[in-house]
Design an enzyme around this catalytic site. Structure first.
Site, short mmCIF file in Angstrom:
data_model
loop_
_atom_site.label_atom_id
_atom_site.label_comp_id
_atom_site.label_asym_id
_atom_site.label_seq_id
_atom_site.Cartn_x
_atom_site.Cartn_y
_atom_site.Cartn_z
N ARG A 86 0.84 -1.31 -0.05
CA ARG A 86 -0.09 0.04 -0.05
C ARG A 86 0.82 1.31 0.07
O ARG A 86 1.78 1.21 0.66
CB ARG A 86 -0.90 0.21 1.19
CG ARG A 86 -2.22 -0.80 0.95
CD ARG A 86 -3.08 -0.70 2.34
NE ARG A 86 -2.74 -1.73 3.47
CZ ARG A 86 -2.10 -1.19 4.58
NH1 ARG A 86 -2.21 0.02 5.05
NH2 ARG A 86 -2.12 -2.33 5.21
N LYS A 226 -9.29 -1.91 0.94
CA LYS A 226 -8.92 -1.07 1.90
C LYS A 226 -9.62 0.45 1.36
O LYS A 226 -10.02 1.22 2.38
CB LYS A 226 -7.47 -0.93 2.11
CG LYS A 226 -6.94 -2.05 2.83
CD LYS A 226 -7.62 -2.47 4.22
CE LYS A 226 -7.21 -3.71 4.70
NZ LYS A 226 -6.30 -4.54 4.60
N CYS A 268 1.43 -9.54 11.99
CA CYS A 268 1.25 -9.79 13.67
C CYS A 268 0.57 -11.08 13.88
O CYS A 268 0.08 -11.18 14.94
CB CYS A 268 0.91 -8.60 14.25
SG CYS A 268 1.67 -7.34 14.28
N GLY A 269 0.11 -11.60 12.90
CA GLY A 269 -0.31 -12.84 13.09
C GLY A 269 -1.90 -12.94 12.93
O GLY A 269 -2.65 -13.85 13.56
N ASP A 285 -10.17 -10.14 7.45
CA ASP A 285 -9.59 -8.80 7.30
C ASP A 285 -10.46 -7.39 7.60
O ASP A 285 -9.87 -6.75 8.38
CB ASP A 285 -9.01 -8.60 5.93
CG ASP A 285 -8.06 -7.22 5.60
OD1 ASP A 285 -7.09 -7.39 6.71
OD2 ASP A 285 -8.11 -6.82 4.79
N ASN A 380 5.99 -9.20 1.32
CA ASN A 380 4.49 -9.20 1.37
C ASN A 380 3.93 -10.00 0.06
O ASN A 380 2.90 -9.59 -0.45
CB ASN A 380 4.42 -7.52 0.95
CG ASN A 380 2.91 -7.30 1.43
OD1 ASN A 380 2.09 -7.86 2.03
ND2 ASN A 380 2.47 -6.10 0.54
N ARG A 382 1.77 -12.66 -1.56
CA ARG A 382 0.42 -13.22 -1.04
C ARG A 382 -0.40 -14.28 -1.66
O ARG A 382 0.26 -14.54 -2.85
CB ARG A 382 -0.49 -11.98 -0.87
CG ARG A 382 -0.13 -10.94 0.28
CD ARG A 382 -1.11 -9.77 0.41
NE ARG A 382 -0.46 -8.89 1.55
CZ ARG A 382 -1.16 -8.96 2.51
NH1 ARG A 382 -2.25 -9.45 3.10
NH2 ARG A 382 -0.34 -8.08 3.49
N ARG A 413 3.10 -6.49 17.75
CA ARG A 413 4.34 -7.10 17.74
C ARG A 413 4.89 -6.30 18.98
O ARG A 413 5.32 -5.22 18.57
CB ARG A 413 5.02 -6.96 16.58
CG ARG A 413 6.22 -7.77 16.16
CD ARG A 413 6.76 -7.49 15.10
NE ARG A 413 5.93 -8.51 14.15
CZ ARG A 413 6.27 -9.70 13.62
NH1 ARG A 413 7.49 -10.37 14.20
NH2 ARG A 413 5.54 -10.58 12.75
C1 SPV Z 1 -3.12 -5.36 5.21
O1 SPV Z 1 -1.68 -4.98 4.79
O2 SPV Z 1 -3.62 -4.91 6.20
C2 SPV Z 1 -3.69 -6.13 4.31
C3 SPV Z 1 -3.23 -6.44 3.07
O3 SPV Z 1 -4.66 -6.87 4.57
S1 SPV Z 1 -3.84 -4.98 1.88
O4 SPV Z 1 -4.89 -5.39 1.03
O5 SPV Z 1 -2.70 -4.33 1.31
O6 SPV Z 1 -4.31 -3.87 2.77
MN MN Z 2 -5.55 -5.72 6.31
#
Ligand code: SPV
Ligand code: MN
Length: 618
Positions: A86, A226, A268-269, A285, A380, A382, A413
């Site tokens: 992002r 997001k 962070c899990g 998410d 990162n 995925r 963390r």
């Molecule tokens: C995050 O970074 O919190 C994610 C991946 O879930 S993203 O779609 O890049 O936001």
């Molecule tokens: Mn996310």
């Protein structure tokens, strides 16, 4: 009707008919404006029909946005070398008055800039128009959305991640919706966005539109992910509910299932918590939380997962591993491909010395322009899958009523302050000292120094679209008229001893979950400390045996749960300072932090700087 005439001229008869059937002027106006501006060679309107969905999958491969892999249904997509996460700096809110603490740009100026970038950007390309739903269809939680994009990868990902809603649009010509306009922009010879310097993600609340240009990374481009969370936080603020960066999961106990949500900053899990063996997953998410008849309910906004693949291994994540190794729809991103097979960091396999990755052809020791070594797989990197590909998928995911939430977990963390699991004293104490005090240490997966503590309230800081004080107040208010208040817990999977060794194992989170479930049902006592309730040794010992068939030595318990007074005091000072520098933070935040400081100081006077749990047993 001018708009319809325009659309009839620009679209093939088949695509025009799909659009016209919606009988929705707001949709007509929106798509007309961006067809005119972006000027695509053709337009494809995606209905909910399987043939339309198949068409997008096929286009992704034809256009080489995705490359098929050996296992049936698996593909890989690569984002450019400098487009792997992002882009916070270029994600801005279009506003007429600056919102303190948020990244803003003057609305007219921002609109002018973004519309200039969008002009003719789809020349020679196909535009996809999708009708989707955030949350289960026909639910009072749900928000409808229209996505415009010129990326078949984005369109394909949105099919895996979100429920289709063309039919709902057709049945409700007055439907309200969020809008997204995305273009990858000009592409280079690797099929990646070329004009990264002009990467922009602009959010316009006034029209509920998010624009995203010159980028491919899903966190920037998938409108319903997001970008929509930012719009939803604003909508939730107005309407009295919560839009959160949270998983939703069911914790099982001999036939009883208790639902929790959980918020963790990235890396962070979070995903691995809601996917542990033995429990059930609703989402990993984004969750919407609403109050109904004195209770809190939540839905998962999505129906799929865009999860971090680093460290996914057969031993630690058997359920994800299984889903990623069987036939079925999976999009891998930004890892190493060799002979049609994906490889990633921490997969515990022998890696090839060369292959194809997000930098093009890759070989061991390859360097970027700055001279940095390019890893085979990005930290990162995925995978995108449907939730129902997982063995522990919970069908309640599709329940339009949502699921009853009894507990909310926050974790970051943290190498030296919080114990592995603890419970707030009450809702407001949890909101202030756990949720709004959440911090996380940076990892090598993000740019900059590692081990730096970063404040991240409710793990939602990156997506906040209202002032922080208002957001905290909304959380404080949420429980006011609830008869069944969810219990707020803190967890910390990253606590270390003085020598820097982790005190807990990856699988131990399964025990913390069971402890929290039992606490919700008042089945276990707990020890009251200045920061909240912590477990008794005997209870954990029994749970470790039951869940993991593992001995839990008393010495480990003491290392984990001995209260670290100075670290907890320092944390309060950091959080207080953060909030003092902002305007309009509720007084209650300072009051509750101050009370906690006093409790910690008093304990320090009585028992010292390092207090074993038994000192708090009265
Ligand atoms: C995050 O970074 O919190 C994610 C991946 O879930 S993203 O779609 O890049 O936001
Ligand atoms: Mn996310």
């Amino acid at each position: 009707m001018q708009v319809l005439e325009f659309l009839e001229k620009r679209l093939s008869p088949q695509e025009f008919n799909k659009l016209a059937a919606l009988n929705n002027n707001k949709v007509f106006d929106f798509v007309t404006k961006y067809i005119e501006l972006c000027n695509p060679a053709s337009v494809f309107v995606r209905t909910d029909n399987s043939s339309d969905i198949e068409y997008i999958r096929k286009r992704a491969i034809e256009l080489k946005e995705e490359i098929p892999l050996k296992i049936k249904g698996h593909t890989v997509h690569f984002d450019g070398l400098y487009d792997q996460a992002r882009d916070k700096e270029n994600t801005k809110f279009l506003v007429s008055k600056d919102l303190k603490g948020l990244n803003c740009i003057e609305r007219e100026k921002g609109l002018e800039e973004i519309h200039k970038l969008l002009r003719n950007i789809m020349q020679g390309k196909e535009m996809y128009i999708l009708f989707l739903c955030l949350g289960p269809p026909n639910s009072d939680f749900s928000i409808y959305a229209v996505q415009i994009t010129d990326s078949s990868y984005v369109a394909h990902s949105e099919d895996i991640l979100y429920r289709p809603a063309y039919k709902t649009f057709r049945e409700n010509p007055k439907i309200d919706f969020f809008k997204y306009v995305h273009s990858q922009g000009e592409l280079d010879n690797l099929n990646n966005s070329k004009n990264i310097d002009k990467r922009r993600i602009y959010i316009d609340f006034l029209e509920n539109i998010v624009y995203s240009v010159n980028t491919q990374y899903a966190g920037n481009t998938i409108g319903l992910k997001k970008p929509s969370l930012r719009l939803a936080i604003r909508k939730a603020d107005k309407e009295g509910w919560l839009a959160e960066h949270m998983f939703v999961m069911g914790i099982n106990n001999k036939g009883r299932k208790t639902y929790f949500t959980g918020a963790f900053p990235s890396f962070c899990g979070k995903t691995s918590t809601c996917m542990v063996e033995g429990e059930s997953i609703i989402g990993d998410d984004i969750a919407y939380l609403r109050k109904k008849e004195g209770r809190a309910y939540a839905v998962n906004v999505e129906r799929g997962i865009f999860g971090i693949i680093k460290d996914v291994s057969p031993e630690d994540d058997p359920l994800i591993w299984e889903a990623l190794n069987k036939e079925g729809e999976v999009i891998f991103t930004n890892l190493l491909i060799k002979d049609g097979m994906p490889f990633w960091q921490g997969d515990k396999r022998r890696h090839p010395q060369e292959g194809r990755n997000f930098s093009g052809d890759w070989f061991e020791g390859k360097k970027d322009k700055q001279g940095n070594t390019i890893p085979p797989s990005h930290p990162n990197a995925r995978y995108t899958i449907r939730l129902n590909a997982l063995a522990n998928y919970d069908p309640a995911t599709e329940n339009p009523q949502g699921v009853l939430i009894r507990g909310i977990i926050y974790g970051g963390r943290d190498s030296d302050t919080w114990p592995p699991v603890f419970e707030s004293l009450d809702w407001e104490h949890g909101v202030v000292t756990i949720a709004a005090s959440l911090e996380s240490e940076t990892t090598s997966a993000t740019l900059g120094k590692t081990g730096i503590r970063k404040f991240n309230l409710m793990a939602n800081l990156d997506f906040l679209s209202i002032p922080m004080g208002k957001y905290i107040q909304n959380h404080l208010n949420f429980a006011q008229d609830l008869e069944m208040v969810p219990i707020i817990f803190g967890v910390n999977y990253f606590l270390k001893d003085e020598r820097g060794n982790y005190l807990t194992d990856i699988q131990d989170k399964r025990v913390w979950l069971k402890w929290m479930e039992k606490r919700v049902h008042k089945e276990l006592p707990a020890i009251k400390t200045p920061i909240g309730f912590i477990p008794y040794y005997e209870d954990l010992k029994e749970l470790f045996q039951e869940v993991l068939s593992k001995n839990f030595p008393k010495s480990v318990y003491l290392d984990c749960f001995t209260l670290r007074i100075n670290q907890n005091l320092a944390k309060i000072e950091r959080i207080k300072k953060t909030y003092q520098d902002l305007k309009n933070i509720p007084e209650k935040v300072f009051k509750i932090l101050e009370e906690q400081r006093e409790r910690l100081e008093k304990a320090k006077r009585l028992f010292g700087e390092s207090i074993p749990p038994e000192k708090f047993i009265s």
